[in-house]
Design an enzyme around this catalytic site. Structure first.
Site, PDB file in Angstrom:
ATOM      1  CE1 TYR A 450      -4.040   2.012   0.356  1.00 27.43           C
ATOM      2  CE2 TYR A 450      -2.746   3.256   1.943  1.00 27.43           C
ATOM      3  CZ  TYR A 450      -3.853   3.147   1.143  1.00 27.43           C
ATOM      4  OH  TYR A 450      -4.780   4.157   1.101  1.00 27.43           O
ATOM      5  CB  SER A 530      -7.338   2.453  -2.652  1.00 24.98           C
ATOM      6  OG  SER A 530      -7.735   3.777  -2.421  1.00 24.98           O
ATOM      7  CG  ASP A 613     -14.563   3.908  -6.131  1.00 23.91           C
ATOM      8  OD1 ASP A 613     -14.699   4.800  -5.272  1.00 23.91           O
ATOM      9  OD2 ASP A 613     -13.561   3.155  -6.176  1.00 23.91           O
TER      10      ASP A 613
END
Length: 674
Positions: A450, A530, A613
């Site tokens: 991430y 993301s 989204d």
């Protein structure tokens, strides 16, 4: 698949940048919807052929079919918690009168829609446990409506509050609550619908039009506010945020006495997390002059830093979370990116370290200053979420709710390694695999990361990872710079102009896995979602030869325009602003995945997004997939999977999760030959 291009060029500080697929940003355009349908048909055609696809879905459903309980909280004599029996699309809200009371259903969101796409995204209960306020999200949207239930009578109140995002509800006695909201659409320019956050008071039994405006700062329209009320019901506290910047402000006012708020800390200086108070002495967890965090006491009559009393100094390990409980503190530390949980008295003396079952994570910590108990949720790669209860009077630590396993954890092992990044920085990485793994480079490996927004990626359970391990795969999780694993300095080393460090850390992890025989380049999968989707798309275009397959989920890929969509402006403190800042443009343009795709042989890639989204808009995925498909010079597929009636991930029904993960696993089985 070829996609229509348009002649759009934009000037960024003297540099002309082409954006030939800009028309794909408009997801409501019938032509875009037709394009999405064709992409989904193409992806489905590719995924139809693995004979194992139905078996994959069946096994994933078995792995997901375990009871799981979420973090409880107490109000009055009642304990409130969410619970999913296994394959329910949404968890159900329950309550118990006492720890050993009978469970009663309070709300069942599964009854709100046939397909499970209407979810409860949060809830709050008044101190006497008479009223419940809760937020409702539809189709995965970040937009929320607040509704209220009378728990004594078992009926819904007519009150409905709209135009909220990420709000909490701070109850004052049983009279009503404070909340934050955004402007009603149409009352401001479209680009300002996620600006001008305001705090309101809502009295029970009234309409939203009657709500009282409590606080706003229109001169700083980018600020958002999170209201809370002190445990003694004496103070209203506002945490003020500028986007996702952790350096928040804190404002307060005394209820029933003060009309104006006192601005105790201004946004932009440091992180301040209110923990509790004794009269006019407030306790905060802060990283002011302590990148790994500390706990201080602030006298409201002498709030200057020279008058602070340090309770718990900065430690070698980073503070991840704190709760003020029973006159002391419960502190969740990260030691090399896994959890350590300790209790301290009011003077900062350590009382006890709570024994955890494995190298894992705390996913939720709940306690109140006026109570003698704390709940926490523990999980690890091989341990599904279990809820623990600790009694400060007896010192008893017991399991409140434990899941039933649908796999054999004793067949697998977890360990941690450290490897050097490009600049020599040592980065930690967790490795999970079957016992007795041969380091011959033949095993498939999935590397996850991430690296951003001060978010730690710690050991966590995932049914789809268990499926991967059962196939003989290696699962690797790298603790990249940009996260909070090692404190604020670690975070800052992976943000703004330092973002390339995150990508370098990830590519170094991939190289280490190959060099040490855990996998080969051809068998190495990378996955991120993301901000992690930004990560894998960036390293894909920088080093396409390094990976065997790429899973890129709800990614941010257009680093020049992200701030123009929905809540994208919140991310400017983390990423920068290419439009207004020439220096930011230089480093953003240099790594922006969309703008660095070049003709090359790319590995098999699947880009996954959802048409609803409204956090990371699907235009990022659409434009990146179209660009990559055009640039692909090899034979490997570049696929786009677009879900409907869902969003960024929060509140997604279990059935949709299993369906999506089945497709991703089928993709990996086919392209890797598993």
């Amino acid at each position: 698949m070829q996609t229509r291009k348009v002649d759009v060029v934009e000037n960024f500080h003297g540099t002309w940048v082409a954006d030939p697929y800009r028309w794909l940003e408009n997801s409501r355009d019938p032509e875009v919807r037709e394009w999405v349908d064709r992409q989904n048909e193409r992806t489905e055609e590719f995924l139809k052929t693995p004979e194992r696809r139905p078996a994959i879905k069946e096994r994933l459903a078995e792995l997901w079919d375990y009871p799981r309980t979420f973090l409880p909280r107490k109000a009055g004599s009642w304990y409130f918690y969410e619970h999913n029996s296994g394959l329910q699309n949404q968890p159900v809200l329950y309550r118990k009168n006492g720890l050993d009371g009978e469970a009663e259903v309070v709300l069942d969101p599964n009854r709100w829609s046939e397909d499970g796409t209407v979810a409860m995204s949060g809830f709050s209960v008044d101190e006497g446990a008479r009223y419940l306020s809760y937020t409702v999200s539809v189709h995965g949207s970040d937009r929320q409506e607040i509704r209220i239930r009378d728990l004594e009578k078992g009926v819904e109140l007519p009150d409905v509050i709209k135009w909220c995002r990420f709000t909490n509800m701070a109850w004052f006695k049983d009279l009503g609550f404070y909340y934050s909201r955004y402007p009603q659409p149409g009352t401001v320019a479209p680009e300002d619908e996620n600006n001008f956050n305001q705090v309101y008071w809502h009295s029970l039994g009234t309409t939203q039009e009657e709500d009282v405006l409590v606080f706003e700062m229109p001169e700083q329209k980018e600020l958002s506010f999170s209201p809370s009320i002190s445990c003694d019901q004496q103070y209203l506290i506002l945490h003020a945020f500028r986007g996702t910047d952790d350096c928040n402000g804190v404002f307060y006012r005394r209820l029933g006495h003060d009309r104006e708020f006192v601005r105790l800390f201004e946004p932009g200086e440091a992180a301040y997390h209110y923990l509790g108070n004794e009269g006019r002495t407030f306790f905060f967890a802060t990283n002011w002059q302590a990148p790994r965090g500390r706990i201080v006491a602030v006298d409201l009559d002498k709030p200057g830093k020279e008058h602070w009393v340090e309770i718990l100094p900065e430690q070698k390990d980073a503070i991840e979370d704190v709760r003020c409980v029973d006159g002391g503190f419960v502190v969740y530390f990260l030691h090399n990116a896994y959890a350590v949980l300790r209790t301290y008295d009011r003077q900062g003396r350590e009382l006890k370290e709570l024994e955890l079952p494995a190298m894992g994570s705390i996913q939720g910590l709940w306690g109140r200053p006026n109570q003698k108990e704390v709940f926490f949720v523990f999980t690890s790669f091989l341990h599904p979420e279990a809820v623990y209860h600790y009694d400060f009077e007896t010192g008893d630590l017991r399991i409140f709710a434990e899941p039933k396993l649908t796999f054999r954890p004793e067949e697998f092992e977890t360990h941690q390694v450290f490897y050097p990044s490009k600049d020599g920085t040592q980065v930690s990485m967790f490795l999970v695999h079957k016992k007795g793994l041969k380091l011959d480079g033949r095993s498939p490996a999935l590397l996850y990361g991430y690296g951003g927004f001060n978010i730690a990626i710690t050991p966590f359970f995932s049914p789809v990872r268990m499926w991967w391990l059962e196939q003989g795969g290696v699962y690797a999780v790298a603790n990249l710079r940009g996260g909070s694993e090692y404190g604020e300095e670690w975070h800052q080393a992976g943000m703004l102009a330092n973002k390339q460090n995150v990508f370098d850390d990830f590519m170094a992890a991939a190289e280490w896995l190959v060099a040490n025989g855990y996998t080969s380049r051809e068998r190495l999968v990378i996955e991120g979602r993301s901000n992690g989707g930004l990560l894998v798309s960036a390293v894909l275009v920088q080093r396409p030869e390094l990976f065997g397959a790429v899973v890129c989920v709800v990614p941010v890929t257009d680093m020049l325009r992200f701030h123009r969509f929905t809540v994208g402006r919140y991310w400017v403190p983390e990423y920068g602003d290419a439009e207004t800042n020439p220096e930011h443009f230089q480093f953003l343009y240099k790594y922006s995945p969309l703008h660095n795709v070049k003709p090359a042989e790319y590995p098999p890639t699947i880009v996954v997004t959802a048409d609803g989204d409204d956090r990371v808009v699907p235009g990022h995925a659409y434009k990146f997939a179209a660009t990559l498909q055009e640039a692909q010079k090899g034979k490997a597929p570049v696929l786009l999977r677009v879900d409907t009636k869902s969003g960024h991930g929060h509140g997604k029904p279990t059935a949709k999760i299993v369906e999506e993960q089945s497709d991703i696993c089928a993709f990996l089985v086919k392209v890797l030959g598993i």
